[in-house]
Structures are given as C-alpha cells and as structure tokens.
Motif scaffolding. Structure first.
Motif, PDB file in Angstrom:
ATOM      1  N   SER A  45       0.852  -1.191   0.000  1.00 58.54           N
ATOM      2  CA  SER A  45       0.000   0.000   0.000  1.00 58.54           C
ATOM      3  C   SER A  45       0.886   1.239   0.000  1.00 58.54           C
ATOM      4  O   SER A  45       0.925   2.019   0.944  1.00 58.54           O
ATOM      5  N   CYS A  46       1.630   1.379  -1.087  1.00 57.63           N
ATOM      6  CA  CYS A  46       2.458   2.558  -1.305  1.00 57.63           C
ATOM      7  C   CYS A  46       2.291   2.962  -2.766  1.00 57.63           C
ATOM      8  O   CYS A  46       1.563   2.307  -3.519  1.00 57.63           O
ATOM      9  N   LEU A  47       2.959   4.037  -3.135  1.00 55.93           N
ATOM     10  CA  LEU A  47       2.905   4.518  -4.511  1.00 55.93           C
ATOM     11  C   LEU A  47       4.262   4.322  -5.155  1.00 55.93           C
ATOM     12  O   LEU A  47       5.285   4.250  -4.472  1.00 55.93           O
ATOM     13  N   GLU A  48       4.276   4.244  -6.480  1.00 56.89           N
ATOM     14  CA  GLU A  48       5.514   4.099  -7.230  1.00 56.89           C
ATOM     15  C   GLU A  48       5.647   5.256  -8.202  1.00 56.89           C
ATOM     16  O   GLU A  48       4.720   5.538  -8.967  1.00 56.89           O
ATOM     17  N   LEU A  49       6.787   5.925  -8.142  1.00 55.77           N
ATOM     18  CA  LEU A  49       7.082   7.050  -9.017  1.00 55.77           C
ATOM     19  C   LEU A  49       8.092   6.591 -10.062  1.00 55.77           C
ATOM     20  O   LEU A  49       9.226   6.253  -9.727  1.00 55.77           O
ATOM     21  N   TYR A  50       7.657   6.538 -11.308  1.00 55.59           N
ATOM     22  CA  TYR A  50       8.490   6.094 -12.420  1.00 55.59           C
ATOM     23  C   TYR A  50       8.989   7.286 -13.218  1.00 55.59           C
ATOM     24  O   TYR A  50       8.170   8.083 -13.700  1.00 55.59           O
ATOM     25  N   PRO A  51      10.295   7.413 -13.417  1.00 49.89           N
ATOM     26  CA  PRO A  51      10.757   8.365 -14.424  1.00 49.89           C
ATOM     27  C   PRO A  51      10.173   7.937 -15.782  1.00 49.89           C
ATOM     28  O   PRO A  51      10.007   6.743 -16.040  1.00 49.89           O
ATOM     29  N   MET A  52       9.828   8.889 -16.622  1.00 45.78           N
ATOM     30  CA  MET A  52       9.150   8.577 -17.880  1.00 45.78           C
ATOM     31  C   MET A  52       9.910   7.529 -18.701  1.00 45.78           C
ATOM     32  O   MET A  52       9.301   6.638 -19.290  1.00 45.78           O
ATOM     33  N   ALA A 102      -5.134   8.649  -0.746  1.00 47.45           N
ATOM     34  CA  ALA A 102      -6.057   7.767  -0.029  1.00 47.45           C
ATOM     35  C   ALA A 102      -5.633   6.305  -0.168  1.00 47.45           C
ATOM     36  O   ALA A 102      -5.641   5.554   0.820  1.00 47.45           O
ATOM     37  N   PHE A 103      -5.264   5.878  -1.371  1.00 47.48           N
ATOM     38  CA  PHE A 103      -4.850   4.488  -1.584  1.00 47.48           C
ATOM     39  C   PHE A 103      -3.675   4.126  -0.669  1.00 47.48           C
ATOM     40  O   PHE A 103      -3.656   3.067  -0.051  1.00 47.48           O
ATOM     41  N   ALA A 104      -2.672   4.987  -0.601  1.00 48.83           N
ATOM     42  CA  ALA A 104      -1.456   4.695   0.160  1.00 48.83           C
ATOM     43  C   ALA A 104      -1.596   5.046   1.642  1.00 48.83           C
ATOM     44  O   ALA A 104      -0.691   4.765   2.425  1.00 48.83           O
ATOM     45  N   GLY A 105      -2.731   5.644   2.033  1.00 46.28           N
ATOM     46  CA  GLY A 105      -2.918   6.019   3.430  1.00 46.28           C
ATOM     47  C   GLY A 105      -1.883   7.024   3.901  1.00 46.28           C
ATOM     48  O   GLY A 105      -1.444   6.984   5.043  1.00 46.28           O
ATOM     49  N   ILE A 106      -1.513   7.915   3.003  1.00 47.38           N
ATOM     50  CA  ILE A 106      -0.467   8.884   3.315  1.00 47.38           C
ATOM     51  C   ILE A 106      -1.014   9.981   4.218  1.00 47.38           C
ATOM     52  O   ILE A 106      -2.059  10.570   3.947  1.00 47.38           O
ATOM     53  N   SER A 107      -0.280  10.214   5.307  1.00 49.59           N
ATOM     54  CA  SER A 107      -0.613  11.327   6.196  1.00 49.59           C
ATOM     55  C   SER A 107       0.430  12.405   5.966  1.00 49.59           C
ATOM     56  O   SER A 107       0.905  12.577   4.848  1.00 49.59           O
ATOM     57  N   ILE A 110       6.101  11.308   5.346  1.00 43.86           N
ATOM     58  CA  ILE A 110       6.270  10.473   4.154  1.00 43.86           C
ATOM     59  C   ILE A 110       7.703   9.973   4.081  1.00 43.86           C
ATOM     60  O   ILE A 110       8.637  10.651   4.501  1.00 43.86           O
ATOM     61  N   VAL A 111       7.858   8.771   3.513  1.00 40.84           N
ATOM     62  CA  VAL A 111       9.179   8.239   3.199  1.00 40.84           C
ATOM     63  C   VAL A 111       9.253   8.031   1.690  1.00 40.84           C
ATOM     64  O   VAL A 111       8.350   7.437   1.089  1.00 40.84           O
ATOM     65  N   LEU A 112      10.315   8.541   1.091  1.00 38.09           N
ATOM     66  CA  LEU A 112      10.619   8.286  -0.316  1.00 38.09           C
ATOM     67  C   LEU A 112      11.772   7.296  -0.314  1.00 38.09           C
ATOM     68  O   LEU A 112      12.846   7.594   0.212  1.00 38.09           O
ATOM     69  N   SER A 113      11.547   6.124  -0.877  1.00 39.66           N
ATOM     70  CA  SER A 113      12.544   5.065  -0.823  1.00 39.66           C
ATOM     71  C   SER A 113      12.898   4.606  -2.231  1.00 39.66           C
ATOM     72  O   SER A 113      12.018   4.232  -3.012  1.00 39.66           O
ATOM     73  N   SER A 114      14.184   4.627  -2.541  1.00 37.40           N
ATOM     74  CA  SER A 114      14.597   4.186  -3.870  1.00 37.40           C
ATOM     75  C   SER A 114      14.398   2.675  -3.990  1.00 37.40           C
ATOM     76  O   SER A 114      14.641   1.931  -3.042  1.00 37.40           O
ATOM     77  N   ALA A 115      13.941   2.263  -5.131  1.00 33.27           N
ATOM     78  CA  ALA A 115      13.761   0.842  -5.438  1.00 33.27           C
ATOM     79  C   ALA A 115      14.374   0.622  -6.819  1.00 33.27           C
ATOM     80  O   ALA A 115      13.670   0.408  -7.806  1.00 33.27           O
ATOM     81  N   VAL A 116      15.663   0.751  -6.890  1.00 30.62           N
ATOM     82  CA  VAL A 116      16.503   0.638  -8.088  1.00 30.62           C
ATOM     83  C   VAL A 116      16.166   1.749  -9.080  1.00 30.62           C
ATOM     84  O   VAL A 116      16.792   2.792  -9.059  1.00 30.62           O
ATOM     85  N   ASN A 117      15.155   1.551  -9.917  1.00 24.17           N
ATOM     86  CA  ASN A 117      14.875   2.511 -10.985  1.00 24.17           C
ATOM     87  C   ASN A 117      13.605   3.336 -10.761  1.00 24.17           C
ATOM     88  O   ASN A 117      13.207   4.093 -11.639  1.00 24.17           O
ATOM     89  N   ILE A 119      10.961   5.245  -7.428  1.00 21.62           N
ATOM     90  CA  ILE A 119      10.876   5.707  -6.044  1.00 21.62           C
ATOM     91  C   ILE A 119       9.547   5.228  -5.473  1.00 21.62           C
ATOM     92  O   ILE A 119       8.496   5.437  -6.081  1.00 21.62           O
ATOM     93  N   GLU A 120       9.612   4.564  -4.328  1.00 22.24           N
ATOM     94  CA  GLU A 120       8.384   4.210  -3.617  1.00 22.24           C
ATOM     95  C   GLU A 120       8.050   5.360  -2.676  1.00 22.24           C
ATOM     96  O   GLU A 120       8.940   5.919  -2.026  1.00 22.24           O
ATOM     97  N   ILE A 121       6.773   5.703  -2.614  1.00 21.16           N
ATOM     98  CA  ILE A 121       6.299   6.772  -1.737  1.00 21.16           C
ATOM     99  C   ILE A 121       5.377   6.136  -0.699  1.00 21.16           C
ATOM    100  O   ILE A 121       4.352   5.552  -1.044  1.00 21.16           O
ATOM    101  N   TRP A 122       5.775   6.244   0.559  1.00 22.22           N
ATOM    102  CA  TRP A 122       5.098   5.572   1.664  1.00 22.22           C
ATOM    103  C   TRP A 122       4.642   6.564   2.725  1.00 22.22           C
ATOM    104  O   TRP A 122       5.327   7.551   2.987  1.00 22.22           O
ATOM    105  N   ASP A 123       3.555   6.232   3.397  1.00 25.12           N
ATOM    106  CA  ASP A 123       3.262   6.833   4.684  1.00 25.12           C
ATOM    107  C   ASP A 123       4.358   6.335   5.627  1.00 25.12           C
ATOM    108  O   ASP A 123       4.711   5.144   5.600  1.00 25.12           O
TER     109      ASP A 123
END
Length: 155
Positions: A45-52, A102-107, A110-117, A119-123
């Motif tokens: 239950s986090c988000l993924e930020l992909y460079p284009m 809402a999906f990620a339950g972000i308040s 926040i934590v931005l965590s690299s996942a190789v290529n 970024i995961e965005i977490w509460d």
C-alpha cells in the motif's frame, strides 16, 4: 537505466504536495524535464514514481501482452488504475493526487525510498511497519533471491 539511491523522509502539506529532498532531486535532475508517472504499487500500500524513461520500458512489455486473453486485459486494467502523469514543479514540489493519497494512506509524514529505478512513496508509519515485518525473514529472502549459484560466475 536509472539507479536511484537512498531513503528520504519528508512532509506533505494539506494539498498533498511534498518537497522532494535536494539529494534525491539531484539524482532525478536529468529526468525532470520528461516528467514522471505515479501509480499504485501492485504488492504494497504505497505509490511508485516512475521516471518517464522507465515507464516507457515497462509499457513496451505490457504492450506485448495479448489483449484477446481475459487475464491480460484484467491485469492491464488493474495495473493502470489510478495512474497519473506528474511533474516536480519549479519549487521542487511533487503533487500527489488525492485518490493516490487515499490508496497509500499517506498522512503528513512520508518516506521516499529508492527501489533501483523507481521511487516508492510511503506513509512513514506504514513504511516502518513493513520494514520491521520483513526484517526477520530478510536473511532467508536474500539467500533465496541473490544466492543463486549463477550469480557467482558474474562477480
């Protein structure tokens, strides 16, 4: 191929904007002009930020799926649910749309965590709980994933 490094804590404002930490912004600098795709994670239950550029590579794989197979169509629909194009603005902020907040339950935290290529965005609380839950099994997981004898020939 992009190789992002680091875990960063930041805060979101009431509108869902977060200031991308400068160390991460420096890594993303070559990609800022092309923009990013933000989506729900498949497994967490986090988000993924992909460079284009990375998103386009992934879309090539997905475009190769046979759409005359129901399971492929179902996968594509669910995978694309909530997908948004986003940009880091001139002030270094990223706006997370409300449905994805809402999906990620972000308040606020926040934590931005690299996942190789990507970024995961977490509460922050969810991230810490997930790391704590998986820490007991990490040694086994590391051996299972990375302990393949075929990798020995590479190193």
């Amino acid at each position: 191929m992009v190789n992002l490094i680091g875990t960063y804590e930041c805060k979101a404002d009431a509108k869902g904007r977060l200031m991308v930490p400068s160390a991460l912004r420096k890594q993303l600098a070559p990609m800022l002009q092309d923009g990013f795709v933000l989506k729900r994670s498949v497994f967490q239950s986090c988000l993924e930020l992909y460079p284009m550029q990375e998103w386009n590579v992934l879309m090539q794989k997905i475009n190769g799926l046979n759409r005359f197979k129901k399971k492929n169509n179902d996968f594509i629909r669910k995978f694309q649910a909530g997908v948004k194009m986003v940009e880091v603005d001139s002030n270094g902020r990223l706006l997370i749309p409300k449905d994805l907040v809402a999906f990620a339950g972000i308040s606020k935290e926040i934590v931005l965590s690299s996942a190789v290529n990507i970024i995961e965005i977490w509460d922050k609380d969810k991230y810490e709980n997930t790391i704590d839950e998986t820490s007991d099994d990490f040694a086994e997981l590391a051996e299972e994933v990375m302990g393949n004898d075929d990798l020995d020939a590479i190193s």
